[in-house]
Design an enzyme around this catalytic site. Structure first.
Site, PDB file in Angstrom:
ATOM      1  N   ARG A   1     -14.951  13.924  15.291  1.00 38.99           N
ATOM      2  CA  ARG A   1     -14.438  12.841  14.991  1.00 38.99           C
ATOM      3  C   ARG A   1     -12.615  13.331  15.189  1.00 38.99           C
ATOM      4  O   ARG A   1     -12.138  14.380  15.323  1.00 38.99           O
ATOM      5  CB  ARG A   1     -14.130  12.650  13.185  1.00 38.99           C
TER       6      ARG A   1
ATOM      7  N   HIS B   1     -13.353   9.421   1.889  1.00 37.51           N
ATOM      8  CA  HIS B   1     -13.578   9.590   3.309  1.00 37.51           C
ATOM      9  C   HIS B   1     -14.049  11.066   3.230  1.00 37.51           C
ATOM     10  O   HIS B   1     -13.887  12.169   2.710  1.00 37.51           O
ATOM     11  CB  HIS B   1     -12.329   9.393   4.276  1.00 37.51           C
TER      12      HIS B   1
ATOM     13  N   LYS C   1     -10.691  -7.015   8.375  1.00 39.83           N
ATOM     14  CA  LYS C   1      -9.627  -6.258   9.369  1.00 39.83           C
ATOM     15  C   LYS C   1      -9.510  -7.034  10.595  1.00 39.83           C
ATOM     16  O   LYS C   1      -8.453  -7.114  11.299  1.00 39.83           O
ATOM     17  CB  LYS C   1      -9.980  -5.075   9.416  1.00 39.83           C
TER      18      LYS C   1
ATOM     19  N   GLY D   1       0.830   5.113   2.778  1.00 44.33           N
ATOM     20  CA  GLY D   1       2.373   4.761   2.605  1.00 44.33           C
ATOM     21  C   GLY D   1       3.068   6.059   2.114  1.00 44.33           C
ATOM     22  O   GLY D   1       4.230   6.173   2.304  1.00 44.33           O
TER      23      GLY D   1
ATOM     24  N   TYR E   1     -15.616  -5.005   5.612  1.00 42.08           N
ATOM     25  CA  TYR E   1     -14.323  -4.436   5.817  1.00 42.08           C
ATOM     26  C   TYR E   1     -13.826  -4.720   7.253  1.00 42.08           C
ATOM     27  O   TYR E   1     -12.650  -5.246   7.465  1.00 42.08           O
ATOM     28  CB  TYR E   1     -14.335  -2.739   5.692  1.00 42.08           C
TER      29      TYR E   1
ATOM     30  N   GLY F   1       0.800  -1.231  -0.045  1.00 45.43           N
ATOM     31  CA  GLY F   1       0.012   0.031  -0.012  1.00 45.43           C
ATOM     32  C   GLY F   1       1.019   1.239   0.043  1.00 45.43           C
ATOM     33  O   GLY F   1       0.531   2.335   0.338  1.00 45.43           O
TER      34      GLY F   1
HETATM   35  P1  NDP Z   1      -5.365   4.242   0.090  1.00 41.19           P
HETATM   36  O1  NDP Z   1      -6.552   3.996  -0.727  1.00 41.19           O
HETATM   37  O2  NDP Z   1      -4.701   5.554  -0.186  1.00 41.19           O
HETATM   38  O3  NDP Z   1      -4.101   3.319  -0.559  1.00 41.19           O
HETATM   39  C1  NDP Z   1      -4.387   1.719  -0.547  1.00 41.19           C
HETATM   40  C2  NDP Z   1      -3.054   1.185  -1.046  1.00 41.19           C
HETATM   41  O4  NDP Z   1      -3.559  -0.227  -1.094  1.00 41.19           O
HETATM   42  C3  NDP Z   1      -2.376   1.653  -2.416  1.00 41.19           C
HETATM   43  O5  NDP Z   1      -1.411   1.728  -2.206  1.00 41.19           O
HETATM   44  C4  NDP Z   1      -3.191   0.514  -3.400  1.00 41.19           C
HETATM   45  O6  NDP Z   1      -2.278   0.265  -4.534  1.00 41.19           O
HETATM   46  C5  NDP Z   1      -3.109  -0.621  -2.343  1.00 41.19           C
HETATM   47  N1  NDP Z   1      -3.738  -1.752  -2.854  1.00 41.19           N
HETATM   48  C6  NDP Z   1      -5.127  -1.787  -2.946  1.00 41.19           C
HETATM   49  N2  NDP Z   1      -5.456  -2.855  -3.441  1.00 41.19           N
HETATM   50  C7  NDP Z   1      -4.640  -3.677  -3.677  1.00 41.19           C
HETATM   51  C8  NDP Z   1      -4.221  -5.067  -4.218  1.00 41.19           C
HETATM   52  N3  NDP Z   1      -5.173  -5.859  -4.522  1.00 41.19           N
HETATM   53  N4  NDP Z   1      -3.103  -5.305  -4.180  1.00 41.19           N
HETATM   54  C9  NDP Z   1      -1.890  -4.607  -3.971  1.00 41.19           C
HETATM   55  N5  NDP Z   1      -2.065  -3.369  -3.474  1.00 41.19           N
HETATM   56  C10 NDP Z   1      -3.229  -2.870  -3.170  1.00 41.19           C
HETATM   57  O7  NDP Z   1      -5.471   3.965   1.514  1.00 41.19           O
HETATM   58  P2  NDP Z   1      -4.915   4.347   2.679  1.00 41.19           P
HETATM   59  O8  NDP Z   1      -3.497   4.707   2.369  1.00 41.19           O
HETATM   60  O9  NDP Z   1      -5.887   5.623   3.349  1.00 41.19           O
HETATM   61  O10 NDP Z   1      -4.849   3.221   3.788  1.00 41.19           O
HETATM   62  C11 NDP Z   1      -3.718   2.568   4.254  1.00 41.19           C
HETATM   63  C12 NDP Z   1      -4.110   1.726   5.316  1.00 41.19           C
HETATM   64  O11 NDP Z   1      -4.547   2.390   6.409  1.00 41.19           O
HETATM   65  C13 NDP Z   1      -5.400   0.560   4.835  1.00 41.19           C
HETATM   66  O12 NDP Z   1      -4.804  -0.711   5.513  1.00 41.19           O
HETATM   67  C14 NDP Z   1      -6.552   1.263   5.588  1.00 41.19           C
HETATM   68  O13 NDP Z   1      -7.438   0.152   5.930  1.00 41.19           O
HETATM   69  C15 NDP Z   1      -5.889   1.967   6.858  1.00 41.19           C
HETATM   70  N6  NDP Z   1      -6.813   2.777   7.319  1.00 41.19           N
HETATM   71  C16 NDP Z   1      -6.818   3.855   6.659  1.00 41.19           C
HETATM   72  C17 NDP Z   1      -7.854   5.157   7.258  1.00 41.19           C
HETATM   73  C18 NDP Z   1      -8.070   6.415   6.641  1.00 41.19           C
HETATM   74  O14 NDP Z   1      -8.770   7.262   7.101  1.00 41.19           O
HETATM   75  N7  NDP Z   1      -7.698   6.565   5.165  1.00 41.19           N
HETATM   76  C19 NDP Z   1      -8.134   5.182   8.450  1.00 41.19           C
HETATM   77  C20 NDP Z   1      -7.644   4.034   9.223  1.00 41.19           C
HETATM   78  C21 NDP Z   1      -6.994   2.906   8.648  1.00 41.19           C
HETATM   79  P3  NDP Z   1      -2.702   1.268  -5.930  1.00 41.19           P
HETATM   80  O15 NDP Z   1      -2.821   2.632  -5.407  1.00 41.19           O
HETATM   81  O16 NDP Z   1      -1.083   1.247  -6.198  1.00 41.19           O
HETATM   82  O17 NDP Z   1      -3.683   0.634  -6.371  1.00 41.19           O
END
Ligand code: NDP
Length: 324
Positions: free
Chosen positions: A216, A187, A148, A15, A144, A9
């Protein structure tokens, strides 16, 4: 000893926050890159983590010693309600493939990412690390949430059966550069930024859904990044860790909308559509455990207005390539 950190990610909001901190903090400073460390940030174009073979090849290529596992199908309320099976199945496959390979490749440490929105619907607040499994999640995102929650179960099973050092982090609402601004899946905070941007551009009213009163906790992705880096180096316990600002730093949706209006310099009509649902009034999470652990690190949360301003600047500069 060489440390090879694979960030799944790695192309997403969280990331890219970690990448920014690793690239910009001074080498060998508390949150900077340490001598002997290599970091690899991978997205879905390198490997579809739902696919066992592709995930194995990814591990063969990078030979990680440590993994920060962020890769997930992620989205706001609307898309979670619409695609429950995808959210359940994709995330179960992704998590199982990553943890299985991390075990097979004898990784020394894995931190996977949970979320405060996987907690039980009916629970005593504030949320803390002990309450994840104490009841069913909210109906709207049960796919989801269950996927998780299983990560925590798997972590415990890997530790119990093999002694693996797998753990998890639980962030609250994250925002920052590289966020998802797509109006259908975003979001709340990036959705407000995008909607206010369009209202300014099209000279239309900026309408915030609901009363604006719900509270929040928002964490800036670059702050969260530092906490992940700290956790990777210092926290060796299977028990999850909430990574969040304090309960006293809750922000109302109106305060977010006000800050967005200010950051974008929007001068048009701005109103609340109270016919739309508000959602839960508040669902505070306690960061007491975290604060106790990091008290000597010098870590400080970025003030909300400053973090929002930086995020909006990124959005304006990257509108064409952002997820809109
Ligand atoms: P993003 O949607 O910004 O990023 C998701 C990432 O996951 C991207 O790098 C995407 O790759 C990768 N990804 C998705 N599907 C696949 C797949 N099938 N194979 C490989 N890679 C995949 O999410 P966030 O950065 O917001 O979230 C990161 C983590 O934080 C997650 O686990 C999420 O559950 C958790 N989280 C997020 C919150 C939020 O408010 N955003 C709150 C709490 C937890 P690509 O873009 O290259 O397709």
């Amino acid at each position: 000893m060489s440390v090879r950190v694979l960030v799944t990610g790695g192309t997403g909001l969280v990331g890219q926050g970690i990448k920014y901190v690793i690239d910009t903090e001074p080498a060998n400073s508390p949150f900077g890159k340490q001598d002997g460390e290599e970091w690899f940030f991978v997205g879905s174009s390198e490997a579809d983590l739902r696919n066992a073979e592709q995930t194995k090849k990814l591990f063969e290529k990078y030979k990680p010693t440590h993994v920060i596992h962020l890769g997930a199908l992620v989205g706001g309320l609307f898309i979670n309600m619409k695609r429950k099976l995808d959210f359940l199945r994709d995330n179960m496959l992704i998590n199982d493939n990553v943890l299985h390979n991390a075990h097979e490749f004898k990784c020394k440490k894995v931190i996977s990412c949970l979320s405060t929105c996987v907690y039980p619907d009916k629970v005593e607040y504030p949320l803390d690390e002990t309450k994840i499994h104490l009841g069913l999640p909210h109906e709207s995102n049960f796919g989801y949430a269950h996927a998780k929650r299983l990560v925590d179960i798997q972590n415990r099973a890997y530790k119990d059966q093999y002694g693996d050092n797998f753990t998890s982090a639980i962030p609250t609402n994250v925002f920052g550069p590289h966020d998802n601004y797509d109006l259908e899946s975003a979001h709340v905070l990036p959705a407000l930024v995008h909607r206010c941007y369009l209202a300014k551009k099209n000279n239309t009213p900026f309408v915030v859904w609901g009363s604006g009163k719900p509270l929040r906790q928002f964490i800036y992705s670059r702050d969260l990044a530092k906490l992940f880096i700290w956790q990777l180096r210092n926290y060796d316990d299977v028990e999850p860790l909430i990574l969040s600002v304090g309960e006293d730093e809750e922000v109302s949706i109106k305060e977010v909308a006000d800050a967005v209006v200010k950051a974008l310099g929007f001068k048009g009509e701005y109103k609340f559509d109270t016919s739309k649902a508000d959602g839960q009034f508040r669902k505070p999470a306690s960061n007491k455990k975290l604060l106790g652990l990091i008290k000597d690190t010098g870590f400080k949360f970025t003030p909300f207005d400053q973090a929002l301003q930086e995020s909006v600047e990124w959005f304006l500069q990257n509108y064409e390539k952002a997820r809109t």
